[in-house]
Design an enzyme around this catalytic site. Structure first.
Site, PDB file in Angstrom:
ATOM      1  N   THR A  10       0.786  -1.408   0.038  1.00 38.62           N
ATOM      2  CA  THR A  10       0.037   0.027  -0.016  1.00 38.62           C
ATOM      3  C   THR A  10       0.929   1.299  -0.064  1.00 38.62           C
ATOM      4  OG1 THR A  10      -1.611  -1.161   1.303  1.00 38.62           O
ATOM      5  CG2 THR A  10      -1.968   1.201   1.060  1.00 38.62           C
ATOM      6  N   GLY A  47      -4.276   2.100  -2.724  1.00 37.12           N
ATOM      7  CA  GLY A  47      -4.779   1.153  -1.537  1.00 37.12           C
ATOM      8  C   GLY A  47      -5.527  -0.251  -2.333  1.00 37.12           C
ATOM      9  N   ILE A  97       2.069  -0.588   7.119  1.00 38.33           N
ATOM     10  CA  ILE A  97       2.801  -2.143   6.936  1.00 38.33           C
ATOM     11  C   ILE A  97       2.663  -2.874   8.276  1.00 38.33           C
ATOM     12  CG2 ILE A  97       5.089  -3.163   6.246  1.00 38.33           C
ATOM     13  CD1 ILE A  97       5.999  -0.546   5.120  1.00 38.33           C
ATOM     14  N   GLN A 112     -23.851  -4.812  21.631  1.00 41.77           N
ATOM     15  CA  GLN A 112     -25.309  -4.033  22.145  1.00 41.77           C
ATOM     16  C   GLN A 112     -26.124  -4.976  22.643  1.00 41.77           C
ATOM     17  OE1 GLN A 112     -26.458  -1.314  20.715  1.00 41.77           O
ATOM     18  NE2 GLN A 112     -28.580  -1.545  21.461  1.00 41.77           N
ATOM     19  N   GLU A 161      -5.955  -6.961   3.189  1.00 38.33           N
ATOM     20  CA  GLU A 161      -6.066  -8.042   2.210  1.00 38.33           C
ATOM     21  C   GLU A 161      -7.053  -7.831   1.291  1.00 38.33           C
ATOM     22  OE1 GLU A 161      -2.703  -9.345   3.033  1.00 38.33           O
ATOM     23  OE2 GLU A 161      -3.920 -11.046   2.251  1.00 38.33           O
ATOM     24  N   THR A 194     -10.657  -4.801   0.684  1.00 37.80           N
ATOM     25  CA  THR A 194     -11.716  -4.567   1.539  1.00 37.80           C
ATOM     26  C   THR A 194     -13.019  -5.394   1.087  1.00 37.80           C
ATOM     27  OG1 THR A 194     -12.406  -3.048  -0.195  1.00 37.80           O
ATOM     28  CG2 THR A 194     -11.160  -2.095   1.368  1.00 37.80           C
TER      29      THR A 194
HETATM   30  C1  LIG Z   1      -4.189  -1.766  10.341  1.00 40.01           C
HETATM   31  C2  LIG Z   1      -3.844  -1.934   9.100  1.00 40.01           C
HETATM   32  C3  LIG Z   1      -2.762  -2.986   8.412  1.00 40.01           C
HETATM   33  C4  LIG Z   1      -2.409  -2.972   7.130  1.00 40.01           C
HETATM   34  N1  LIG Z   1      -1.746  -3.980   6.591  1.00 40.01           N
HETATM   35  C5  LIG Z   1      -1.208  -3.721   5.491  1.00 40.01           C
HETATM   36  C6  LIG Z   1       0.343  -4.502   5.215  1.00 40.01           C
HETATM   37  O1  LIG Z   1       0.837  -5.272   5.841  1.00 40.01           O
HETATM   38  N2  LIG Z   1       0.765  -4.572   3.857  1.00 40.01           N
HETATM   39  C7  LIG Z   1       0.074  -3.615   2.897  1.00 40.01           C
HETATM   40  O2  LIG Z   1       0.682  -3.515   1.799  1.00 40.01           O
HETATM   41  N3  LIG Z   1      -1.111  -3.060   3.191  1.00 40.01           N
HETATM   42  C8  LIG Z   1      -1.536  -2.835   4.573  1.00 40.01           C
HETATM   43  N4  LIG Z   1      -2.888  -2.198   4.750  1.00 40.01           N
HETATM   44  C9  LIG Z   1      -3.377  -1.525   3.787  1.00 40.01           C
HETATM   45  C10 LIG Z   1      -5.122  -1.955   3.492  1.00 40.01           C
HETATM   46  O3  LIG Z   1      -4.751  -3.328   2.779  1.00 40.01           O
HETATM   47  C11 LIG Z   1      -5.685  -1.061   2.763  1.00 40.01           C
HETATM   48  O4  LIG Z   1      -6.098  -0.022   3.746  1.00 40.01           O
HETATM   49  C12 LIG Z   1      -6.675  -1.368   1.829  1.00 40.01           C
HETATM   50  O5  LIG Z   1      -6.036  -2.489   0.726  1.00 40.01           O
HETATM   51  C13 LIG Z   1      -7.625  -0.437   1.469  1.00 40.01           C
HETATM   52  O6  LIG Z   1      -6.840   0.525   0.838  1.00 40.01           O
HETATM   53  P1  LIG Z   1      -7.127   1.971   0.970  1.00 40.01           P
HETATM   54  O7  LIG Z   1      -7.213   2.119   2.545  1.00 40.01           O
HETATM   55  O8  LIG Z   1      -6.125   2.951   0.407  1.00 40.01           O
HETATM   56  O9  LIG Z   1      -8.732   2.569   0.606  1.00 40.01           O
HETATM   57  P2  LIG Z   1      -8.778   2.829  -0.832  1.00 40.01           P
HETATM   58  O10 LIG Z   1      -8.572   1.825  -1.662  1.00 40.01           O
HETATM   59  O11 LIG Z   1      -8.971   4.313  -0.989  1.00 40.01           O
HETATM   60  O12 LIG Z   1     -10.633   2.637  -0.563  1.00 40.01           O
HETATM   61  C14 LIG Z   1     -11.519   3.525  -0.025  1.00 40.01           C
HETATM   62  C15 LIG Z   1     -13.016   2.968  -0.469  1.00 40.01           C
HETATM   63  O13 LIG Z   1     -13.232   2.635  -1.514  1.00 40.01           O
HETATM   64  C16 LIG Z   1     -13.680   1.420  -1.892  1.00 40.01           C
HETATM   65  N5  LIG Z   1     -13.262   1.150  -3.097  1.00 40.01           N
HETATM   66  C17 LIG Z   1     -11.960   1.133  -3.749  1.00 40.01           C
HETATM   67  N6  LIG Z   1     -11.946   0.887  -5.037  1.00 40.01           N
HETATM   68  C18 LIG Z   1     -13.366   0.344  -5.093  1.00 40.01           C
HETATM   69  C19 LIG Z   1     -13.693  -0.442  -6.545  1.00 40.01           C
HETATM   70  N7  LIG Z   1     -13.058  -0.656  -7.571  1.00 40.01           N
HETATM   71  N8  LIG Z   1     -15.195  -0.516  -6.465  1.00 40.01           N
HETATM   72  C20 LIG Z   1     -16.000  -0.496  -5.186  1.00 40.01           C
HETATM   73  N9  LIG Z   1     -15.275   0.183  -4.199  1.00 40.01           N
HETATM   74  C21 LIG Z   1     -13.936   0.466  -4.065  1.00 40.01           C
HETATM   75  C22 LIG Z   1     -13.045   0.740  -0.739  1.00 40.01           C
HETATM   76  O14 LIG Z   1     -13.542  -0.712  -0.412  1.00 40.01           O
HETATM   77  C23 LIG Z   1     -13.249   1.354   0.467  1.00 40.01           C
HETATM   78  O15 LIG Z   1     -14.180   1.401   0.991  1.00 40.01           O
HETATM   79  C24 LIG Z   1      -3.186  -2.107   6.173  1.00 40.01           C
HETATM   80  C25 LIG Z   1      -4.241  -1.354   6.606  1.00 40.01           C
HETATM   81  C26 LIG Z   1      -4.559  -1.124   7.845  1.00 40.01           C
HETATM   82  C27 LIG Z   1      -5.542   0.006   8.384  1.00 40.01           C
END
Ligand SMILES: Cc1cc2nc3c(=O)[nH]c(=O)nc-3n(C[C@H](O)[C@H](O)[C@H](O)COP(=O)(O)OP(=O)(O)OC[C@H]3O[C@@H](n4cnc5c(N)ncnc54)[C@H](O)[C@@H]3O)c2cc1C
Length: 402
Positions: free
Chosen positions: A135, A140, A166, A352, A379, A381
Protein backbone atom coordinates in the site's frame (compact mmCIF):
# COMPACT_ATOMS: atom_id res chain seq x y z
CA UNK A 1 -14.88 -32.90 1.19
CA UNK A 2 -14.68 -33.60 4.89
CA UNK A 3 -16.38 -30.95 7.00
CA UNK A 4 -14.98 -32.15 10.31
CA UNK A 5 -11.61 -31.04 11.65
CA UNK A 6 -9.16 -33.60 10.24
CA UNK A 7 -7.92 -35.88 13.01
CA UNK A 8 -4.28 -35.18 12.19
CA UNK A 9 -4.88 -31.46 12.81
CA UNK A 10 -6.90 -31.75 16.01
CA UNK A 11 -3.87 -31.54 18.29
CA UNK A 12 -2.72 -28.38 16.45
CA UNK A 13 -6.16 -26.85 17.06
CA UNK A 14 -5.98 -27.82 20.74
CA UNK A 15 -2.48 -26.36 21.10
CA UNK A 16 -3.52 -23.12 19.39
CA UNK A 17 -6.54 -22.86 21.67
CA UNK A 18 -4.30 -23.40 24.68
CA UNK A 19 -1.99 -20.60 23.53
CA UNK A 20 -5.02 -18.35 23.02
CA UNK A 21 -6.30 -19.10 26.52
CA UNK A 22 -3.05 -19.17 28.49
CA UNK A 23 -0.80 -16.72 26.61
CA UNK A 24 -2.98 -14.29 24.64
CA UNK A 25 -6.06 -13.64 26.76
CA UNK A 26 -4.12 -12.75 29.96
CA UNK A 27 -2.11 -10.04 28.12
CA UNK A 28 -4.81 -8.96 25.67
CA UNK A 29 -5.87 -5.80 27.48
CA UNK A 30 -2.30 -4.93 28.48
CA UNK A 31 -1.10 -4.57 24.87
CA UNK A 32 -4.33 -2.97 23.73
CA UNK A 33 -3.48 -0.16 26.17
CA UNK A 34 0.29 -0.24 25.58
CA UNK A 35 0.11 0.36 21.84
CA UNK A 36 3.54 0.09 20.10
CA UNK A 37 5.09 -1.81 23.02
CA UNK A 38 6.46 -5.12 21.77
CA UNK A 39 4.79 -8.14 23.47
CA UNK A 40 7.94 -9.94 24.64
CA UNK A 41 5.81 -12.89 25.74
CA UNK A 42 5.57 -13.81 22.03
CA UNK A 43 9.30 -14.53 21.61
CA UNK A 44 8.97 -17.80 23.46
CA UNK A 45 5.81 -18.67 21.53
CA UNK A 46 7.52 -18.02 18.18
CA UNK A 47 10.30 -20.45 19.07
CA UNK A 48 7.75 -23.11 20.02
CA UNK A 49 5.94 -22.56 16.68
CA UNK A 50 9.22 -22.85 14.76
CA UNK A 51 9.90 -26.15 16.50
CA UNK A 52 6.40 -27.44 15.76
CA UNK A 53 6.71 -26.53 12.08
CA UNK A 54 10.15 -28.10 11.74
CA UNK A 55 8.87 -31.41 13.05
CA UNK A 56 5.64 -31.43 11.03
CA UNK A 57 5.63 -33.60 7.94
CA UNK A 58 2.31 -32.12 6.70
CA UNK A 59 3.93 -28.72 6.08
CA UNK A 60 3.08 -27.13 9.42
CA UNK A 61 0.97 -24.09 10.18
CA UNK A 62 1.58 -20.35 9.93
CA UNK A 63 2.22 -17.80 7.19
CA UNK A 64 5.72 -19.09 6.45
CA UNK A 65 4.29 -22.49 5.54
CA UNK A 66 1.43 -21.31 3.31
CA UNK A 67 1.74 -22.59 -0.21
CA UNK A 68 -0.44 -23.17 -3.24
CA UNK A 69 -0.10 -26.89 -3.85
CA UNK A 70 0.12 -28.46 -7.30
CA UNK A 71 -2.94 -30.43 -8.36
CA UNK A 72 -2.65 -34.12 -7.56
CA UNK A 73 -4.36 -37.18 -8.90
CA UNK A 74 -7.45 -38.06 -6.91
CA UNK A 75 -7.61 -34.43 -5.70
CA UNK A 76 -9.60 -33.84 -2.58
CA UNK A 77 -7.61 -35.95 -0.25
CA UNK A 78 -5.08 -33.51 1.12
CA UNK A 79 -5.27 -31.32 4.20
CA UNK A 80 -2.03 -29.36 4.24
CA UNK A 81 -0.54 -26.05 5.34
CA UNK A 82 -3.52 -23.92 4.27
CA UNK A 83 -6.02 -25.92 6.31
CA UNK A 84 -3.61 -26.11 9.26
CA UNK A 85 -3.05 -22.34 9.24
CA UNK A 86 -6.75 -21.54 8.89
CA UNK A 87 -7.70 -23.82 11.79
CA UNK A 88 -4.79 -22.68 13.97
CA UNK A 89 -5.37 -18.98 13.39
CA UNK A 90 -9.08 -19.26 14.11
CA UNK A 91 -8.14 -20.44 17.59
CA UNK A 92 -5.33 -17.90 18.07
CA UNK A 93 -7.67 -15.08 17.06
CA UNK A 94 -10.31 -16.38 19.41
CA UNK A 95 -7.61 -15.28 21.87
CA UNK A 96 -6.42 -12.02 20.30
CA UNK A 97 -6.16 -10.86 16.68
CA UNK A 98 -3.51 -8.19 17.31
CA UNK A 99 -1.21 -10.59 19.13
CA UNK A 100 -1.70 -13.27 16.48
CA UNK A 101 -0.53 -10.73 13.88
CA UNK A 102 2.58 -10.06 15.94
CA UNK A 103 3.96 -13.58 16.24
CA UNK A 104 7.54 -13.30 14.94
CA UNK A 105 8.28 -14.99 11.60
CA UNK A 106 4.58 -15.37 10.73
CA UNK A 107 4.15 -12.14 8.74
CA UNK A 108 2.37 -11.51 5.48
CA UNK A 109 5.77 -11.18 3.83
CA UNK A 110 6.55 -14.74 4.92
CA UNK A 111 3.48 -15.89 3.00
CA UNK A 112 4.71 -13.99 -0.08
CA UNK A 113 8.13 -15.62 0.20
CA UNK A 114 6.51 -19.04 0.55
CA UNK A 115 4.36 -18.35 -2.53
CA UNK A 116 6.81 -16.86 -5.03
CA UNK A 117 10.42 -17.20 -3.86
CA UNK A 118 12.91 -19.49 -5.61
CA UNK A 119 14.32 -22.43 -3.63
CA UNK A 120 17.55 -20.49 -3.08
CA UNK A 121 15.66 -17.45 -1.77
CA UNK A 122 13.47 -19.60 0.47
CA UNK A 123 16.59 -21.09 1.98
CA UNK A 124 18.33 -17.69 2.34
CA UNK A 125 15.37 -16.04 4.10
CA UNK A 126 14.34 -19.01 6.21
CA UNK A 127 13.72 -18.03 9.79
CA UNK A 128 13.40 -14.29 9.04
CA UNK A 129 10.33 -12.28 10.02
CA UNK A 130 8.95 -10.68 6.83
CA UNK A 131 6.39 -7.86 6.57
CA UNK A 132 4.67 -6.93 3.30
CA UNK A 133 4.63 -3.42 1.82
CA UNK A 134 2.16 -2.95 -1.01
CA UNK A 135 0.00 0.00 0.00
CA UNK A 136 1.00 3.58 -0.85
CA UNK A 137 -0.68 6.97 -0.30
CA UNK A 138 -2.10 6.83 -3.86
CA UNK A 139 -2.50 3.04 -4.15
CA UNK A 140 -4.68 1.11 -1.71
CA UNK A 141 -7.32 -1.10 -3.28
CA UNK A 142 -5.86 -0.32 -6.68
CA UNK A 143 -2.51 -2.01 -6.10
CA UNK A 144 -1.73 -1.96 -9.85
CA UNK A 145 -1.29 1.79 -9.39
CA UNK A 146 1.78 1.65 -7.17
CA UNK A 147 4.41 4.32 -7.78
CA UNK A 148 7.43 2.94 -5.93
CA UNK A 149 10.10 2.33 -8.54
CA UNK A 150 12.91 -0.20 -8.82
CA UNK A 151 15.61 0.77 -11.29
CA UNK A 152 18.31 -1.72 -12.22
CA UNK A 153 21.87 -0.50 -11.60
CA UNK A 154 24.46 -3.23 -12.21
CA UNK A 155 24.00 -5.95 -9.62
CA UNK A 156 21.44 -3.91 -7.70
CA UNK A 157 17.98 -2.40 -7.91
CA UNK A 158 17.48 1.10 -6.53
CA UNK A 159 14.14 1.58 -4.78
CA UNK A 160 12.35 4.89 -4.35
CA UNK A 161 8.90 5.43 -2.88
CA UNK A 162 6.69 5.59 0.22
CA UNK A 163 4.90 2.58 1.72
CA UNK A 164 2.16 2.96 4.32
CA UNK A 165 0.19 0.66 6.67
CA UNK A 166 2.82 -2.07 6.86
CA UNK A 167 1.79 -4.64 9.46
CA UNK A 168 4.83 -5.51 11.60
CA UNK A 169 6.83 -2.98 9.54
CA UNK A 170 8.70 -1.75 12.62
CA UNK A 171 9.39 -5.22 14.02
CA UNK A 172 10.08 -7.49 11.07
CA UNK A 173 13.64 -8.43 9.97
CA UNK A 174 12.88 -7.86 6.28
CA UNK A 175 10.21 -6.07 4.25
CA UNK A 176 8.80 -7.47 1.01
CA UNK A 177 8.35 -4.30 -1.06
CA UNK A 178 6.23 -4.09 -4.19
CA UNK A 179 7.78 -1.80 -6.79
CA UNK A 180 7.49 -1.28 -10.52
CA UNK A 181 10.35 -1.85 -12.95
CA UNK A 182 8.58 0.39 -15.44
CA UNK A 183 5.39 2.36 -14.62
CA UNK A 184 4.52 2.48 -18.35
CA UNK A 185 4.20 -1.32 -18.50
CA UNK A 186 1.40 -1.65 -15.93
CA UNK A 187 0.95 -4.53 -13.54
CA UNK A 188 3.27 -6.93 -15.39
CA UNK A 189 6.22 -4.74 -14.37
CA UNK A 190 5.38 -4.93 -10.66
CA UNK A 191 7.82 -7.12 -8.73
CA UNK A 192 8.50 -7.70 -5.08
CA UNK A 193 11.88 -7.13 -3.43
CA UNK A 194 13.18 -8.26 -0.08
CA UNK A 195 14.72 -5.36 1.79
CA UNK A 196 16.70 -6.06 4.96
CA UNK A 197 15.95 -3.88 7.96
CA UNK A 198 18.70 -1.25 8.30
CA UNK A 199 19.49 -1.09 4.56
CA UNK A 200 20.72 2.46 3.84
CA UNK A 201 17.91 4.50 2.27
CA UNK A 202 15.15 2.65 4.18
CA UNK A 203 13.65 4.90 6.84
CA UNK A 204 10.89 4.14 9.34
CA UNK A 205 8.78 7.31 9.29
CA UNK A 206 6.13 6.51 11.93
CA UNK A 207 3.94 3.93 13.63
CA UNK A 208 0.20 4.54 13.41
CA UNK A 209 -2.30 4.76 16.26
CA UNK A 210 -5.33 2.61 15.45
CA UNK A 211 -8.94 1.75 16.32
CA UNK A 212 -8.08 -1.90 17.00
CA UNK A 213 -5.41 -4.61 16.77
CA UNK A 214 -3.21 -2.25 18.77
CA UNK A 215 -0.80 -5.04 19.74
CA UNK A 216 0.18 -5.15 16.06
CA UNK A 217 2.39 -2.31 14.79
CA UNK A 218 1.50 -0.55 11.54
CA UNK A 219 4.36 1.36 9.94
CA UNK A 220 5.08 3.95 7.26
CA UNK A 221 8.45 3.42 5.59
CA UNK A 222 10.24 5.65 3.07
CA UNK A 223 12.68 4.24 0.51
CA UNK A 224 15.12 6.79 -0.86
CA UNK A 225 17.74 5.49 -3.28
CA UNK A 226 17.60 2.24 -1.36
CA UNK A 227 20.02 -0.22 -2.95
CA UNK A 228 18.94 -3.87 -2.97
CA UNK A 229 20.91 -6.81 -4.37
CA UNK A 230 19.41 -8.12 -7.61
CA UNK A 231 19.13 -11.58 -6.00
CA UNK A 232 16.52 -10.10 -3.65
CA UNK A 233 13.93 -9.73 -6.39
CA UNK A 234 11.40 -12.42 -5.55
CA UNK A 235 10.70 -14.93 -8.30
CA UNK A 236 11.17 -14.17 -11.99
CA UNK A 237 12.79 -10.80 -12.92
CA UNK A 238 11.40 -10.85 -16.48
CA UNK A 239 8.42 -8.71 -17.39
CA UNK A 240 5.82 -11.03 -18.84
CA UNK A 241 2.87 -9.00 -20.11
CA UNK A 242 0.70 -12.15 -20.35
CA UNK A 243 1.23 -13.03 -16.72
CA UNK A 244 0.01 -9.74 -15.22
CA UNK A 245 0.57 -9.74 -11.49
CA UNK A 246 1.14 -13.48 -11.71
CA UNK A 247 2.91 -14.87 -8.68
CA UNK A 248 2.48 -11.97 -6.31
CA UNK A 249 -1.30 -12.08 -6.55
CA UNK A 250 -1.20 -15.79 -5.76
CA UNK A 251 -0.24 -14.82 -2.22
CA UNK A 252 -3.76 -13.47 -1.71
CA UNK A 253 -5.39 -16.78 -2.64
CA UNK A 254 -3.61 -18.25 0.37
CA UNK A 255 -3.83 -15.34 2.78
CA UNK A 256 -7.46 -14.28 2.27
CA UNK A 257 -8.82 -17.51 3.80
CA UNK A 258 -6.40 -16.87 6.68
CA UNK A 259 -7.86 -13.40 7.28
CA UNK A 260 -11.31 -15.00 7.10
CA UNK A 261 -10.14 -17.43 9.78
CA UNK A 262 -9.10 -14.52 11.98
CA UNK A 263 -12.62 -13.12 11.62
CA UNK A 264 -14.10 -16.50 12.60
CA UNK A 265 -11.98 -16.53 15.75
CA UNK A 266 -12.89 -13.08 17.01
CA UNK A 267 -16.55 -13.56 16.03
CA UNK A 268 -16.74 -16.82 17.96
CA UNK A 269 -15.07 -15.24 20.99
CA UNK A 270 -17.74 -12.51 21.08
CA UNK A 271 -20.60 -14.95 20.64
CA UNK A 272 -19.37 -17.30 23.36
CA UNK A 273 -18.82 -14.53 25.89
CA UNK A 274 -22.19 -12.95 25.06
CA UNK A 275 -23.93 -16.27 25.59
CA UNK A 276 -22.25 -16.59 29.01
CA UNK A 277 -23.18 -13.07 30.08
CA UNK A 278 -26.79 -13.47 28.93
CA UNK A 279 -27.02 -16.81 30.70
CA UNK A 280 -25.96 -15.11 33.93
CA UNK A 281 -28.97 -12.83 33.41
CA UNK A 282 -31.30 -15.76 32.87
CA UNK A 283 -31.42 -15.58 29.08
CA UNK A 284 -30.83 -19.15 28.02
CA UNK A 285 -29.98 -20.29 24.55
CA UNK A 286 -30.32 -24.03 24.78
CA UNK A 287 -31.99 -24.62 21.42
CA UNK A 288 -35.05 -26.12 23.16
CA UNK A 289 -37.57 -23.79 21.54
CA UNK A 290 -38.18 -23.02 17.89
CA UNK A 291 -36.95 -19.72 16.52
CA UNK A 292 -40.48 -18.31 16.83
CA UNK A 293 -40.83 -19.44 20.44
CA UNK A 294 -37.48 -17.98 21.46
CA UNK A 295 -36.86 -14.60 23.02
CA UNK A 296 -35.59 -11.89 20.71
CA UNK A 297 -32.10 -12.19 22.25
CA UNK A 298 -32.02 -15.96 21.77
CA UNK A 299 -33.16 -15.64 18.17
CA UNK A 300 -30.39 -13.11 17.54
CA UNK A 301 -27.80 -15.48 18.94
CA UNK A 302 -29.02 -18.31 16.72
CA UNK A 303 -28.91 -16.12 13.63
CA UNK A 304 -25.37 -15.00 14.43
CA UNK A 305 -24.29 -18.61 14.94
CA UNK A 306 -25.67 -19.44 11.49
CA UNK A 307 -23.77 -16.49 9.97
CA UNK A 308 -20.54 -17.65 11.55
CA UNK A 309 -21.06 -21.26 10.49
CA UNK A 310 -21.65 -20.30 6.84
CA UNK A 311 -18.47 -18.18 6.95
CA UNK A 312 -16.60 -21.12 8.48
CA UNK A 313 -17.69 -23.48 5.73
CA UNK A 314 -16.61 -21.04 3.00
CA UNK A 315 -13.27 -20.56 4.72
CA UNK A 316 -12.38 -24.21 5.05
CA UNK A 317 -13.49 -24.79 1.46
CA UNK A 318 -11.10 -22.07 0.22
CA UNK A 319 -8.23 -23.54 2.27
CA UNK A 320 -9.03 -27.08 1.16
CA UNK A 321 -8.97 -26.00 -2.52
CA UNK A 322 -5.53 -24.40 -2.03
CA UNK A 323 -4.22 -27.55 -0.34
CA UNK A 324 -5.41 -29.65 -3.27
CA UNK A 325 -4.03 -27.46 -6.02
CA UNK A 326 -7.46 -26.35 -7.22
CA UNK A 327 -7.82 -22.65 -8.22
CA UNK A 328 -9.49 -20.84 -5.33
CA UNK A 329 -9.46 -17.08 -6.05
CA UNK A 330 -13.26 -16.81 -6.09
CA UNK A 331 -13.68 -18.95 -2.98
CA UNK A 332 -10.89 -17.11 -1.14
CA UNK A 333 -12.68 -13.80 -1.79
CA UNK A 334 -16.05 -15.30 -0.86
CA UNK A 335 -14.65 -16.55 2.42
CA UNK A 336 -13.06 -13.22 3.28
CA UNK A 337 -16.10 -11.16 2.24
CA UNK A 338 -18.49 -13.34 4.24
CA UNK A 339 -16.32 -13.82 7.33
CA UNK A 340 -15.19 -10.18 7.51
CA UNK A 341 -18.74 -8.89 7.33
CA UNK A 342 -20.06 -11.54 9.72
CA UNK A 343 -17.39 -10.76 12.33
CA UNK A 344 -18.00 -7.01 12.09
CA UNK A 345 -21.73 -7.55 12.52
CA UNK A 346 -21.45 -10.15 15.29
CA UNK A 347 -18.89 -8.34 17.44
CA UNK A 348 -20.91 -5.11 17.35
CA UNK A 349 -24.24 -6.84 17.87
CA UNK A 350 -22.88 -8.80 20.85
CA UNK A 351 -21.73 -5.55 22.36
CA UNK A 352 -25.27 -4.19 21.96
CA UNK A 353 -26.87 -7.28 23.51
CA UNK A 354 -24.58 -7.01 26.56
CA UNK A 355 -25.20 -3.27 26.77
CA UNK A 356 -23.10 -1.76 29.59
CA UNK A 357 -20.90 -4.86 29.88
CA UNK A 358 -20.37 -4.59 26.15
CA UNK A 359 -18.79 -1.16 26.21
CA UNK A 360 -16.76 -1.16 29.43
CA UNK A 361 -13.17 -2.36 29.73
CA UNK A 362 -14.10 -4.97 32.32
CA UNK A 363 -14.96 -7.16 29.34
CA UNK A 364 -13.06 -7.70 26.06
CA UNK A 365 -16.22 -7.34 23.97
CA UNK A 366 -15.58 -3.69 23.06
CA UNK A 367 -11.99 -4.57 22.10
CA UNK A 368 -13.12 -7.44 19.88
CA UNK A 369 -15.54 -5.13 18.06
CA UNK A 370 -12.63 -2.71 17.42
CA UNK A 371 -10.22 -5.51 16.46
CA UNK A 372 -12.64 -7.07 14.00
CA UNK A 373 -13.08 -3.97 11.80
CA UNK A 374 -9.72 -4.28 10.02
CA UNK A 375 -10.52 -7.84 8.95
CA UNK A 376 -13.05 -6.43 6.49
CA UNK A 377 -10.48 -3.94 5.17
CA UNK A 378 -6.94 -5.29 4.77
CA UNK A 379 -6.02 -7.95 2.21
CA UNK A 380 -8.74 -6.31 0.08
CA UNK A 381 -11.84 -4.54 1.39
CA UNK A 382 -15.35 -6.00 1.39
CA UNK A 383 -16.09 -4.10 -1.83
CA UNK A 384 -12.95 -5.39 -3.55
CA UNK A 385 -13.76 -8.99 -2.61
CA UNK A 386 -17.26 -8.60 -4.11
CA UNK A 387 -15.70 -7.15 -7.25
CA UNK A 388 -13.34 -10.13 -7.59
CA UNK A 389 -16.21 -12.58 -7.06
CA UNK A 390 -18.29 -10.77 -9.71
CA UNK A 391 -15.36 -10.88 -12.17
CA UNK A 392 -14.91 -14.60 -11.63
CA UNK A 393 -18.62 -15.39 -11.92
CA UNK A 394 -19.12 -13.25 -15.01
CA UNK A 395 -15.82 -14.17 -16.66
CA UNK A 396 -14.71 -10.51 -16.83
CA UNK A 397 -11.16 -9.20 -16.58
CA UNK A 398 -10.06 -6.47 -14.18
CA UNK A 399 -10.09 -4.07 -17.14
CA UNK A 400 -13.69 -4.94 -18.01
CA UNK A 401 -15.12 -4.76 -14.50
CA UNK A 402 -13.52 -2.22 -12.15
C1 LIG B 1 -4.20 -1.84 10.34
C2 LIG B 1 -3.86 -1.98 8.88
C3 LIG B 1 -2.92 -2.90 8.49
C4 LIG B 1 -2.56 -3.01 7.14
N1 LIG B 1 -1.56 -3.88 6.78
C5 LIG B 1 -1.07 -3.82 5.51
C6 LIG B 1 0.13 -4.54 5.16
O1 LIG B 1 0.71 -5.27 5.95
N2 LIG B 1 0.62 -4.37 3.90
C7 LIG B 1 0.02 -3.55 2.98
O2 LIG B 1 0.52 -3.42 1.88
N3 LIG B 1 -1.13 -2.89 3.28
C8 LIG B 1 -1.68 -3.00 4.52
N4 LIG B 1 -2.80 -2.28 4.85
C9 LIG B 1 -3.47 -1.48 3.84
C10 LIG B 1 -4.80 -2.08 3.41
O3 LIG B 1 -4.61 -3.25 2.67
C11 LIG B 1 -5.56 -0.98 2.66
O4 LIG B 1 -5.98 -0.04 3.62
C12 LIG B 1 -6.72 -1.51 1.86
O5 LIG B 1 -6.25 -2.25 0.78
C13 LIG B 1 -7.63 -0.39 1.35
O6 LIG B 1 -6.89 0.61 0.74
P1 LIG B 1 -7.18 2.15 1.12
O7 LIG B 1 -7.14 2.24 2.62
O8 LIG B 1 -6.22 3.00 0.37
O9 LIG B 1 -8.64 2.43 0.67
P2 LIG B 1 -9.13 2.82 -0.83
O10 LIG B 1 -8.58 1.88 -1.82
O11 LIG B 1 -8.88 4.28 -1.03
O12 LIG B 1 -10.69 2.55 -0.72
C14 LIG B 1 -11.60 3.48 -0.09
C15 LIG B 1 -12.99 2.88 -0.20
O13 LIG B 1 -13.37 2.74 -1.59
C16 LIG B 1 -13.73 1.40 -1.87
N5 LIG B 1 -13.29 1.05 -3.22
C17 LIG B 1 -12.05 1.21 -3.75
N6 LIG B 1 -12.02 0.76 -5.03
C18 LIG B 1 -13.26 0.31 -5.30
C19 LIG B 1 -13.86 -0.28 -6.46
N7 LIG B 1 -13.16 -0.49 -7.58
N8 LIG B 1 -15.16 -0.62 -6.39
C20 LIG B 1 -15.89 -0.40 -5.26
N9 LIG B 1 -15.36 0.15 -4.14
C21 LIG B 1 -14.08 0.50 -4.15
C22 LIG B 1 -13.02 0.57 -0.82
O14 LIG B 1 -13.66 -0.66 -0.60
C23 LIG B 1 -13.09 1.48 0.40
O15 LIG B 1 -14.33 1.35 1.03
C24 LIG B 1 -3.21 -2.20 6.18
C25 LIG B 1 -4.18 -1.28 6.58
C26 LIG B 1 -4.49 -1.14 7.90
C27 LIG B 1 -5.52 -0.10 8.30
Amino acid sequence: MQLEIPRKLSSLVEQAHLVATEVFRPISRKYDRAEHEYPIELDMLASVMDGMNEGDSSGGAGAAQLKQERAIKGAGVRNGSNMATVLGLTELCWGDVGLALTIPRQGLGNAAIAAVATEEQRHRFKGRWAAMAITEPAAGSDSANIRTTAVRDGDHYILNGEKIFITAGGRADVIVVWATLDPALGRAAIKSFIVEKGTPGMHLVRLDHKLGIRASDTATIMFTDCRVAKENLLGNPDIDAKQGFGGVMQTFDNTRPVVAAMALGVGRASLERTRELLRQRGILSGYERSLFGSTAAEAELYRMEAELESARLLTIKAAWLADNGIPNSKEASMAKAKAGRAANFITLRCLQLCAASGVTETELLEKWARDSKILDIFEGTQQIQLLIIARRLLGKSSQELR
